[in-house]
Design an enzyme around this catalytic site. Structure first.
Site, mmCIF file in Angstrom:
data_model
loop_
_atom_site.group_PDB
_atom_site.id
_atom_site.type_symbol
_atom_site.label_atom_id
_atom_site.label_comp_id
_atom_site.label_asym_id
_atom_site.label_seq_id
_atom_site.Cartn_x
_atom_site.Cartn_y
_atom_site.Cartn_z
ATOM 1 N N GLU A 188 0.832 -1.192 0.000
ATOM 2 C CA GLU A 188 0.000 0.000 0.000
ATOM 3 C C GLU A 188 0.875 1.254 0.000
ATOM 4 O O GLU A 188 1.907 1.298 0.668
ATOM 5 C CB GLU A 188 -0.916 -0.010 1.237
ATOM 6 N N GLU A 223 -10.035 5.643 2.517
ATOM 7 C CA GLU A 223 -10.407 4.833 3.678
ATOM 8 C C GLU A 223 -10.349 5.699 4.932
ATOM 9 O O GLU A 223 -9.461 6.545 5.067
ATOM 10 C CB GLU A 223 -9.451 3.652 3.823
#
Length: 425
Positions: free
Chosen positions: A229, A340
């Site tokens: 990520e 997120e």
């Protein structure tokens, strides 16, 4: 050792000794009286509570041991305007080389970029606050944000510092993590690329965060999940402020015991002396004003099999060695782009932590956050457009997403939202 660094370590050590002495003296005075509210009445009463100095001393010793391990000797230190200290650490001494499989090695030479990659896009050379000082790290070193005692003490424990607290499932709303994302699966993927706008969303709770990133995913959403990520995040718990910061993360067991943020464990190997992972990004986008975005690309080097990261205008940041992973040693089975947040519901209702710009996707350019020029990398190291796109917003009344395509931005999407509102109680 750098004089400033030696002074800082000496100062922290002195503070620890003073605090330990205070704890020992306080125990000799017996129980300590404290005010504690009683839920069943409007009054407050005195209750006895006893300090546990030995437990506190042990924790402080663990903190000091971790700091000694993670903060490597620097040949130069740079004071950033936001309060960070950036250490210029010799490349071969960075945390990655504490790993048994990397000990005694040096960073690899740059990998071959995917075919079709365009390096003409320009980003301001000063894209992190610490670079605004005009200082830079010498060649042969890597800039590393120095970890402080305060950083670790904000975490739930020394062991959990720098790691995501998460139970993984595809629809993660039940565990406090909420997404607005575009993803593609059903094929073998060897990387992904996009440009994403940078904002400074409001995070209303120290234990919440807001981020925008690219995920490279393989395995199932069980205990064997592998992810790589990279993106930007606002995380008061991790950094102690509300600046958007460039970050990386990796795990090979669904966030359980492996992996970490940035360079906070042995894993990611940094090769660049101009980018500090974990440092604040500057400038940022403003509502109805100037928009600023950063390019990110992660891809698997066909020669050695490692996963490389590029940031901004062609800056190779470094790589995740293939041996860190199980499924990602070969390829990814899913790529994902988007936002997120963590919703702790600390006040009994949905958080007001913002995603993206804090505005819904329908507001469009200069108002909503975006990703543009989404691409994946195929088996032959080619950048290719997405062909099997899925959109997912866990709570569309809180944070939503809208996707489109045109000749300039290719595949793009707007996303985000304010969190709690009349439709998101």
């Amino acid at each position: 050792m750098n004089t400033r660094r030696h002074y800082s370590i000496q100062k922290h050590s002195t503070m620890i000794h003073i605090f330990v002495a205070f704890l020992l003296v306080s125990t000799s005075l017996g129980p300590v009286l404290s005010l504690q509210s009683v839920p069943d009445s409007g009054h407050r009463q005195l209750q006895n509570c006893t300090l546990n100095p030995y437990k506190d001393i042990q924790k402080l010793r663990r903190v000091q041991a971790y700091l000694k391990k993670i903060n490597k000797p620097a040949v130069k230190t740079i004071q950033s305007p936001d309060g960070d200290v950036i250490d210029c650490v010799p490349s071969h001494l960075q945390p990655a080389f504490d790993h048994p499989q990397l000990k005694g090695q040096k960073p690899l030479k740059p990998a071959v970029r995917p075919k079709g990659h365009n390096l003409t896009e320009a980003v301001s050379e000063s894209f992190q606050l610490w670079r605004d000082t005009g200082e830079s790290c010498p060649k042969g070193t890597v800039p590393i944000r120095r970890t402080t005692e305060q950083d670790i003490l904000r975490a739930s424990s020394v062991r959990r510092y720098g790691r995501i607290r998460r139970h993984v499932r595809r629809d993660s709303t039940g565990y406090g993590h909420e997404h607005a994302v575009v993803f593609e699966n059903g094929d073998q993927y060897y990387g992904a690329r996009a440009s994403l706008s940078v904002w400074a969303p409001r995070v209303t709770n120290e234990y919440e965060f807001s981020l925008s990133q690219i995920w490279i995913i393989s395995g199932s959403f069980g205990n064997d999940l592998n992810t790589i990520e990279a993106g930007w995040q606002v995380s008061p718990e991790l950094y102690g402020d509300n600046y958007p910061r460039f970050f990386t993360y990796w795990t090979s067991d669904a966030y359980q015991t492996t992996g970490c943020y940035n360079l906070l464990c042995s894993g990611f190997v940094q090769t660049n002396n101009k980018v500090a992972i974990g440092a604040a990004i500057s400038p940022r986008s403003s509502y109805n004003g100037r928009q600023f975005d950063i390019g990110l690309m992660v891809w698997k080097d066909p020669k050695h099999g490692h996963w490389w990261l590029e940031f901004g205008p062609g800056l190779l940041v470094g790589y995740w060695p293939a041996f860190l992973f199980s499924h990602l040693r070969s390829h990814a089975n899913m790529v994902q782009f988007g936002g997120e947040i963590v919703n702790t519901r600390s006040s009994g209702f949905h958080t007001s932590t913002q995603m993206g710009s804090g505005h819904f996707a329908e507001e469009g350019f200069r108002k909503a956050a975006y990703f543009r020029n989404l691409q994946t990398v195929d088996w032959d190291n080619n950048l290719v457009p997405l062909t099997n796109i899925h959109l997912k917003a866990d709570r569309a009344n809180c944070y939503d997403i809208r996707q489109g395509r045109n000749r300039v931005w290719g595949t793009y999407f707007y996303y985000g939202g304010p969190g709690r509102n009349v439709r998101c109680p």
